[in-house]
Design a protein around this motif. Structure first.
Motif, PDB file in Angstrom:
ATOM      1  N   GLN A 152      48.346  55.047  27.978  1.00 51.27           N
ATOM      2  CA  GLN A 152      49.168  53.866  27.742  1.00 51.27           C
ATOM      3  C   GLN A 152      49.459  53.662  26.258  1.00 51.27           C
ATOM      4  N   PHE A 153      48.489  53.964  25.404  1.00 54.48           N
ATOM      5  CA  PHE A 153      48.706  53.851  23.964  1.00 54.48           C
ATOM      6  C   PHE A 153      49.774  54.834  23.514  1.00 54.48           C
ATOM      7  N   GLU A 154      49.704  56.052  24.035  1.00 55.56           N
ATOM      8  CA  GLU A 154      50.698  57.072  23.704  1.00 55.56           C
ATOM      9  C   GLU A 154      52.085  56.652  24.182  1.00 55.56           C
ATOM     10  N   GLN A 155      52.131  56.101  25.373  1.00 58.77           N
ATOM     11  CA  GLN A 155      53.406  55.643  25.922  1.00 58.77           C
ATOM     12  C   GLN A 155      53.986  54.500  25.092  1.00 58.77           C
ATOM     13  N   LEU A 156      53.131  53.565  24.708  1.00 58.91           N
ATOM     14  CA  LEU A 156      53.584  52.411  23.931  1.00 58.91           C
ATOM     15  C   LEU A 156      54.191  52.829  22.598  1.00 58.91           C
ATOM     16  N   TRP A 157      53.484  53.722  21.868  1.00 60.31           N
ATOM     17  CA  TRP A 157      53.899  54.032  20.508  1.00 60.31           C
ATOM     18  C   TRP A 157      54.882  55.188  20.404  1.00 60.31           C
TER      19      TRP A 157
ATOM     20  N   GLY B 240      63.015  51.870  20.940  1.00 61.29           N
ATOM     21  CA  GLY B 240      63.574  50.559  20.650  1.00 61.29           C
ATOM     22  C   GLY B 240      63.433  49.551  21.760  1.00 61.29           C
ATOM     23  N   GLU B 241      62.675  49.902  22.813  1.00 62.56           N
ATOM     24  CA  GLU B 241      62.506  48.985  23.934  1.00 62.56           C
ATOM     25  C   GLU B 241      61.760  47.720  23.495  1.00 62.56           C
ATOM     26  N   ILE B 242      60.719  47.915  22.677  1.00 60.48           N
ATOM     27  CA  ILE B 242      59.986  46.803  22.094  1.00 60.48           C
ATOM     28  C   ILE B 242      59.689  47.148  20.649  1.00 60.48           C
ATOM     29  N   LYS B 243      59.240  46.200  19.896  1.00 64.55           N
ATOM     30  CA  LYS B 243      58.917  46.470  18.499  1.00 64.55           C
ATOM     31  C   LYS B 243      57.459  46.115  18.247  1.00 64.55           C
ATOM     32  N   PHE B 244      56.633  47.154  18.127  1.00 64.52           N
ATOM     33  CA  PHE B 244      55.235  47.003  17.764  1.00 64.52           C
ATOM     34  C   PHE B 244      54.525  46.035  18.716  1.00 64.52           C
ATOM     35  N   GLY B 245      54.760  46.199  20.005  1.00 69.81           N
ATOM     36  CA  GLY B 245      54.190  45.285  20.984  1.00 69.81           C
ATOM     37  C   GLY B 245      52.758  45.625  21.344  1.00 69.81           C
ATOM     38  N   GLU B 246      52.168  44.772  22.153  1.00 66.76           N
ATOM     39  CA  GLU B 246      50.794  44.967  22.580  1.00 66.76           C
ATOM     40  C   GLU B 246      50.710  45.871  23.797  1.00 66.76           C
ATOM     41  N   MET B 247      49.516  46.397  24.030  1.00 64.27           N
ATOM     42  CA  MET B 247      49.242  47.210  25.203  1.00 64.27           C
ATOM     43  C   MET B 247      49.395  46.368  26.471  1.00 64.27           C
ATOM     44  N   PRO B 248      50.098  46.862  27.466  1.00 56.64           N
ATOM     45  CA  PRO B 248      50.276  46.076  28.689  1.00 56.64           C
ATOM     46  C   PRO B 248      49.094  46.185  29.650  1.00 56.64           C
ATOM     47  N   GLY B 249      48.888  45.143  30.458  1.00 54.34           N
ATOM     48  CA  GLY B 249      48.033  45.209  31.637  1.00 54.34           C
ATOM     49  C   GLY B 249      46.572  45.483  31.395  1.00 54.34           C
ATOM     50  N   MET B 250      45.972  46.185  32.368  1.00 53.27           N
ATOM     51  CA  MET B 250      44.522  46.361  32.392  1.00 53.27           C
ATOM     52  C   MET B 250      44.006  47.214  31.244  1.00 53.27           C
TER      53      MET B 250
ATOM     54  N   ASN C 158      44.788  46.854  28.089  1.00 53.50           N
ATOM     55  CA  ASN C 158      44.743  46.106  26.831  1.00 53.50           C
ATOM     56  C   ASN C 158      43.279  45.806  26.512  1.00 53.50           C
ATOM     57  N   PRO C 159      42.742  46.341  25.396  1.00 53.07           N
ATOM     58  CA  PRO C 159      41.308  46.190  25.117  1.00 53.07           C
ATOM     59  C   PRO C 159      40.893  44.767  24.778  1.00 53.07           C
ATOM     60  N   PHE C 160      41.822  43.941  24.331  1.00 55.09           N
ATOM     61  CA  PHE C 160      41.463  42.575  23.969  1.00 55.09           C
ATOM     62  C   PHE C 160      41.469  41.656  25.187  1.00 55.09           C
ATOM     63  N   GLU C 161      42.370  41.909  26.111  1.00 60.77           N
ATOM     64  CA  GLU C 161      42.382  41.137  27.355  1.00 60.77           C
ATOM     65  C   GLU C 161      41.253  41.561  28.287  1.00 60.77           C
ATOM     66  N   ASN C 162      40.823  42.819  28.141  1.00 63.66           N
ATOM     67  CA  ASN C 162      39.779  43.361  29.014  1.00 63.66           C
ATOM     68  C   ASN C 162      38.695  44.023  28.168  1.00 63.66           C
ATOM     69  N   PRO C 163      37.759  43.223  27.630  1.00 64.22           N
ATOM     70  CA  PRO C 163      36.683  43.800  26.820  1.00 64.22           C
ATOM     71  C   PRO C 163      35.806  44.743  27.644  1.00 64.22           C
ATOM     72  N   ARG C 164      35.038  45.554  26.945  1.00 62.34           N
ATOM     73  CA  ARG C 164      34.271  46.615  27.609  1.00 62.34           C
ATOM     74  C   ARG C 164      33.405  46.103  28.749  1.00 62.34           C
ATOM     75  N   SER C 165      32.794  44.947  28.578  1.00 62.63           N
ATOM     76  CA  SER C 165      31.824  44.466  29.561  1.00 62.63           C
ATOM     77  C   SER C 165      32.433  44.195  30.929  1.00 62.63           C
ATOM     78  N   VAL C 166      33.764  43.988  31.012  1.00 62.60           N
ATOM     79  CA  VAL C 166      34.398  43.657  32.290  1.00 62.60           C
ATOM     80  C   VAL C 166      35.235  44.801  32.855  1.00 62.60           C
ATOM     81  N   ARG C 167      35.345  45.901  32.146  1.00 67.39           N
ATOM     82  CA  ARG C 167      36.255  46.971  32.581  1.00 67.39           C
ATOM     83  C   ARG C 167      35.826  47.613  33.895  1.00 67.39           C
TER      84      ARG C 167
END
Length: 431
Positions: free
Chosen positions: A50-55, A62-72, A74-83
């Motif tokens: 997903q990181f490779e796809q995003l960047w 040009g689809e987005i500009k420096f956006g965040e990782m989507p969905g599950m 995203n490391p900030f929305e899903n910290p290690r303890s809940v993955r």
């Protein structure tokens, strides 16, 4: 075209390494959360895709500009303890996602303009950023595999050490006489934003260990009751020690024959000359006090690793500007352990410090803070959100670090209580 061919080769090699590391791991173990500190490895694989796809696709198209990782992923929305609780894809679908993304990236790469005014494309930066991201997740996966429950991970060892080429007496130190040095870098082809900009710093004289603290030296600290002597520990360190209830580095265990160290599917005698690994910042600081020393600041560490006082110039690596090879340092993962101190005689800095790249990350006394003149690029979640007093800086890389993800200015960081990382240290003292 030469740059494009080189990047294709590097990306192909990086993916082959990722797949090699998981080749002996069952799908159930890839999907399992083995420890709350680390997510399932299948999450890392999906995140790499997903990181490779995003960047390399969305941002470059040009689809987005420096956006965040989507969905599950995203490391900030899903910290290690809940993955482990996420509805993660199975191995087949994850591998298909990796392959499909890579196929699309390589097709788009043919049209990449590295002379573009787009700062992501200029000098091919974004491709090296994505490469380093995969390298770094390889090291994360190796942390997870060392925590693996059940049958030990069958490590695909391909690097074997000969006898140490140098004899480095325990506790020897070298002196930096002080002066104005260059810290950081202005490189925009590879370096991360927190390594920039290059800036001058006035450094006071100091002494620093010629080599990292070894297992044998650390064992002396343990045998001298280092884990029970309050005087060696800071207030926070003593509090951690009472809560953690440990009396040795992580992966050490006591047997009838003495202390042993588990290295995946092998166990070795702890009384050896390899750098101590899997100690937290508090343990490193306590040992330094026991030795009558302290931890170096990261400015002192970088000075000792890269600055040549004789010529007044800065090196990319301790030995010079040549990229690391198997002759320079214990990097690139396939040893699955730190080497005895003195194994790599080329791995020496201008002032005489050995082993400052490879084997184990080295804790410093410094909090993670931006360099003077720092400018975020290309996204705040890499550096900005971590600046502050919560994290301590580590330097130099480990045996689990890929050569393309380390240099004399590279800055790693973690909480001072973390021990699953491949972390060791060397000591310093005022001159």
């Amino acid at each position: 075209m030469r740059n494009i061919a080189s990047i294709v080769d590097q990306m192909t090699e990086a993916r082959a390494r990722t797949l090699l590391l998981i080749a002996s791991v069952s799908e159930s173990d890839l999907l399992k959360q083995h420890d709350p500190l680390m997510g399932p490895i299948i999450w890392d694989l999906g995140h790499i895709a997903q990181f490779e796809q995003l960047w390399l696709l969305r941002n470059l198209e040009g689809e987005i500009k420096f956006g965040e990782m989507p969905g599950m992923f995203n490391p900030f929305e899903n910290p290690r303890s809940v993955r482990g609780e996420l509805d993660l894809p199975d191995l087949r679908d994850t591998l298909a996602m990796l392959a499909d993304t890579r196929s699309r990236v390589l097709a788009a790469l043919r049209y990449a303009d590295f002379d573009s005014t787009n700062p992501l494309l200029n000098a091919g930066y974004v491709y090296r950023m994505v490469l380093q991201h995969e390298y770094q997740h390889n090291e994360t996966m190796l942390q997870t595999l060392k925590l693996k429950q059940g049958e030990a991970y069958r490590a695909p060892r391909a690097t074997h050490f000969g006898p140490a080429l140098l004899s480095l007496p325990h506790g020897d130190m070298v002196k930096f006489d002080g002066g104005r040095v260059l810290i950081g870098t202005d490189d925009r082809s590879t370096a991360y934003d927190n390594e920039r900009p290059a800036h001058e710093s006035d450094v006071e004289p100091f002494w620093i260990d010629t080599a990292p603290v070894t297992n044998a030296a650390y064992l002396m600290f343990m045998e001298d009751d280092g884990y029970t002597q309050r005087e060696y520990w800071s207030d926070d360190g003593w509090k951690w020690l009472q809560e953690a209830q440990v009396d040795a580095p992580k992966y050490w265990s006591r047997s009838d024959a003495g202390w042993m160290i588990t290295q995946y599917d092998r166990t070795v005698d702890a009384n050896n000359s390899a750098p101590v690994c899997h100690v937290c910042w508090h343990e490193a600081k306590a040992y330094a006090r026991y030795a009558g020393k302290r931890l170096p600041s990261e400015t002192e560490w970088e000075t000792a690793a890269t600055w040549d006082p004789a010529s007044g110039t800065k090196r990319t690596y301790p030995w010079g500007d040549e990229a690391p090879t198997a002759l320079h340092a214990n990097l690139d993962q396939l040893a699955f352990a730190a080497a005895p101190v003195g194994t790599y005689d080329m791995n020496v800095s201008p002032i005489g410090c050995y082993g400052m790249v490879g084997d184990c990350w080295e804790w410093t006394s410094s909090d993670l803070a931006p360099h003077p003149g720092y400018a975020m690029f290309p996204y705040p979640e890499y550096s900005d959100v971590f600046f502050g007093t919560e994290y301590k800086v580590l330097r130099g890389g480990s045996w689990a670090t890929r050569p393309g993800a380390i240099r004399g200015t590279f800055r790693n960081w973690d909480y001072p209580i973390r021990r699953q990382i491949f972390s060791g240290f060397r000591c310093a003292r005022d001159a």
